[in-house]
Design an enzyme around this catalytic site. Sequence first.
Site, PDB file in Angstrom:
ATOM      1  N   CYS A 149     -16.112 -45.871 -26.272  1.00 30.46           N
ATOM      2  CA  CYS A 149     -14.869 -46.438 -25.770  1.00 30.46           C
ATOM      3  C   CYS A 149     -13.729 -45.438 -25.896  1.00 30.46           C
ATOM      4  O   CYS A 149     -13.128 -45.296 -26.974  1.00 30.46           O
ATOM      5  CB  CYS A 149     -14.538 -47.724 -26.520  1.00 30.46           C
ATOM      6  SG  CYS A 149     -12.966 -48.440 -26.008  1.00 30.46           S
ATOM      7  N   CYS A 152     -10.320 -46.900 -26.831  1.00 33.94           N
ATOM      8  CA  CYS A 152     -10.166 -47.261 -28.252  1.00 33.94           C
ATOM      9  C   CYS A 152     -10.013 -46.009 -29.127  1.00 33.94           C
ATOM     10  O   CYS A 152      -9.240 -46.020 -30.082  1.00 33.94           O
ATOM     11  CB  CYS A 152     -11.391 -48.028 -28.766  1.00 33.94           C
ATOM     12  SG  CYS A 152     -12.062 -49.240 -27.624  1.00 33.94           S
ATOM     13  N   ASP A 153     -10.764 -44.954 -28.811  1.00 33.10           N
ATOM     14  CA  ASP A 153     -10.916 -43.866 -29.789  1.00 33.10           C
ATOM     15  C   ASP A 153     -10.312 -42.515 -29.394  1.00 33.10           C
ATOM     16  O   ASP A 153     -10.297 -41.598 -30.223  1.00 33.10           O
ATOM     17  CB  ASP A 153     -12.419 -43.648 -30.080  1.00 33.10           C
ATOM     18  CG  ASP A 153     -13.058 -44.876 -30.713  1.00 33.10           C
ATOM     19  OD1 ASP A 153     -12.303 -45.698 -31.269  1.00 33.10           O
ATOM     20  OD2 ASP A 153     -14.292 -45.016 -30.643  1.00 33.10           O
TER      21      ASP A 153
END
Length: 332
Positions: A149, A152-153
Amino acid sequence: MTDTIPPQDIYDVIIVGAGSAGMAAGIYSVRFGLKALVLGKVVGGLLNESHNVENYPGYASIPGLDLMMKFKEHCDHLNVPIKEEWVTAAQSITGHGQHGTLYRIAAEDEAGAKHEYTGRTLILAMGTKHRKLGAKNEERLSGRGVSYCATCDAAFYKNVPVAIVGGGDSAAQAGDLVAQFASHVYMLVRKEKMRAEPINVQRLEQNPKVTILYNTNALEALGDKMLTGIKLSTPYNGSDILPVEGMFVEIGHDVQSELAAQLGVELNDHKEIKIDSESRTNLPGVYAAGDVADRPYKQAITGVAEGVVAAFGAYSRIKKPGPDNGADVKRG
Ligand code: NDP
């Protein structure tokens, strides 16, 4: 068995999946006056992870999470009941007079509590999950440099080199986003060209912080506690080891259709649910929408449209008289 289910406990439509397709189906169902229930583990689904959606009409550019929160606000405004539960089993119940075919759903919430629901119709919109690469050590280093992701990261990879595996739009978008943080981004594309939309490929080609390595597979994630590099199938700059601290696997998605298979819903060779132009499956009163369905275009807007069409189908089925109005079953 169903005689023991009080009529007020029977939903007109149970929508499995709370992504864009599921929520769209919920909005239409409630506005049709149907007793509806949306069940989903993550409200918003995978679109929550989309860095920027730039092709949803009405929004020139909007983070996927924000778009999904707008869907959720719309649902809340209409009192669409959404429960954050994961459906674990489904079965059809037939031959009980006035109710016609019913569908029994077993679900579980985050605390592990079990629930059961009964519906006259079902809309299956379970979407997809991230596909794994199958590279050596991928699983061991997942969360330790290997990620699925980018939204997200990406920010964890400031000023370090990172690789993105994949050649589709997810990979292209991830490359674009991660390049805003990383010192350099290597796109590992297994074929001689990317299949992403030309505008997304162009953006990468024009970014000096991005290098696209074609005909290159990631064979192995290297590193003891954290990722330190990737073993490549094709050497780059004279070495088959690419030193990177992050590897984003963006190689598409696998459909979550196990529940449909359990019910006896017909799937295609890719395990997608076969639907017709009215979102109907082979089972009476069971519809499917979004990425879990066998439509060729997997876009938020097309999934939404399939969800809406499914809600129309559920509505017309519920409003039809007759003990088991299975007449809406049509397979092409
Ligand atoms: P896709 O299925 O479109 O692409 C998957 C990519 O991963 C392909 O390039 C494929 O290679 C590659 N791949 C698959 N398996 C492997 C493997 N084992 N090793 C290396 N590479 C592999 O998935 P996406 O998630 O990118 O997109 C899904 C859908 O969502 C598409 O319709 C896409 O257009 C849409 N989408 C649209 C966005 C947009 O901005 N408009 C953003 C994100 C998604 P190959 O090409 O060789 O098969």
